[in-house]
Design an enzyme around this catalytic site. Structure first.
Site, mmCIF file in Angstrom:
data_model
loop_
_atom_site.group_PDB
_atom_site.id
_atom_site.type_symbol
_atom_site.label_atom_id
_atom_site.label_comp_id
_atom_site.label_asym_id
_atom_site.label_seq_id
_atom_site.Cartn_x
_atom_site.Cartn_y
_atom_site.Cartn_z
ATOM 1 C CB SER A 1 -2.080 -35.672 14.393
ATOM 2 O OG SER A 1 -1.439 -36.696 15.061
ATOM 3 C CE1 TYR B 1 -6.831 -38.218 14.723
ATOM 4 C CE2 TYR B 1 -3.818 -39.122 15.107
ATOM 5 C CZ TYR B 1 -5.739 -37.955 15.548
ATOM 6 O OH TYR B 1 -5.176 -36.683 16.591
#
Length: 239
Positions: A135, A148
């Site tokens: 990401s 995350y």
């Protein structure tokens, strides 16, 4: 090709786009039944019994069972896309240890277990492609995503090491770093915050599944044979 996490919003749209491009040698993983994905397969006249596998990718036994089923139905796997993941929102000092570990498990551990399970088969065949999904927050960060961000950053290091280990056997391992897409985790963000995110994207919009599908076709095809160990950002120009 096996795509994990295909039952989520982005996964379903990715499945639909790849099928519309004529891809048929596809297997989709879901943790449990997802009617939206089954509907996509029905629209393309594919049997879910042959093209969908279920299981919890944080569990070694489930990952092993998925491997056994895919091999029985389709033979040795050539391509693996580790799209499965998940997150929650919380400032780092407010996260419980359990919540932090759950997000690491959902993103990093699932990627590791799937690669560990399928890599030996690819090595034996002398060919294969693995794409791990990271990401933009792995390098840029974002408030409320420390768990995350940590998991997605770890996937980058894991990918580069795995690429070095598997390259001698003609198994190419790459990573894509997703920006903000139209589907999936973005749906859990309030509209006002979505607009604030969109305003920071140079392209002025969220990504489309078709754009990810095109990159995956390159990385999984013969054109991507010399691309091992690389990170491919796909984020609308975000830095």
């Amino acid at each position: 090709m096996l795509i994990t996490g295909a039952g989520g919003g982005l996964g379903v749209h990715l499945a639909a786009d790849l099928l519309s491009r004529g891809e048929r040698e596809l297997i989709f993983h879901c943790r449990n039944r997802r009617d939206a994905l089954l509907s996509v397969l029905k629209d393309h006249e594919l049997d879910p019994e042959r093209h969908v596998v279920y299981g919890d990718l944080t569990q070694e036994d489930d990952v092993r069972a998925i491997h056994e089923r895919t091999r029985a139905l389709h033979g040795p796997l050539f391509g693996l896309v580790n799209l499965a993941g998940g997150s929650s929102n919380g400032m780092s000092w407010k996260l419980s240890l359990d919540e932090f570990r759950q997000v690491l498990d959902a993103n990093l551990v699932t990627t590791f277990l799937c690669c560990r399970e399928f890599a030996p088969e690819m090595r034996e065949c002398g060919r294969g492609r693995i794409v791990n999904v990271s990401s933009v927050v792995a390098t840029a960060g974002a408030p409320g995503t420390s768990h995350y961000s940590a998991a997605k950053a770890a996937i980058l290091g894991f990918t580069r090491t795995l690429a070095l280990e598997l390259a001698p056997k003609n198994v190419v391992v790459s990573a894509v770093a997703l920006g903000y897409f139209q589907y999936g985790l973005i749906d859990s963000i309030p509209p006002a915050q979505q607009e604030a995110i969109r305003s920071r994207i140079p392209a002025g919009r969220f990504g489309a599944a078709a754009e990810l599908a095109g990159l995956l076709q390159f990385l999984l095809g013969e054109s991507g044979a010399y691309s091992g160990g690389q990170l491919y950002p796909i984020n609308g120009g975000m830095i």
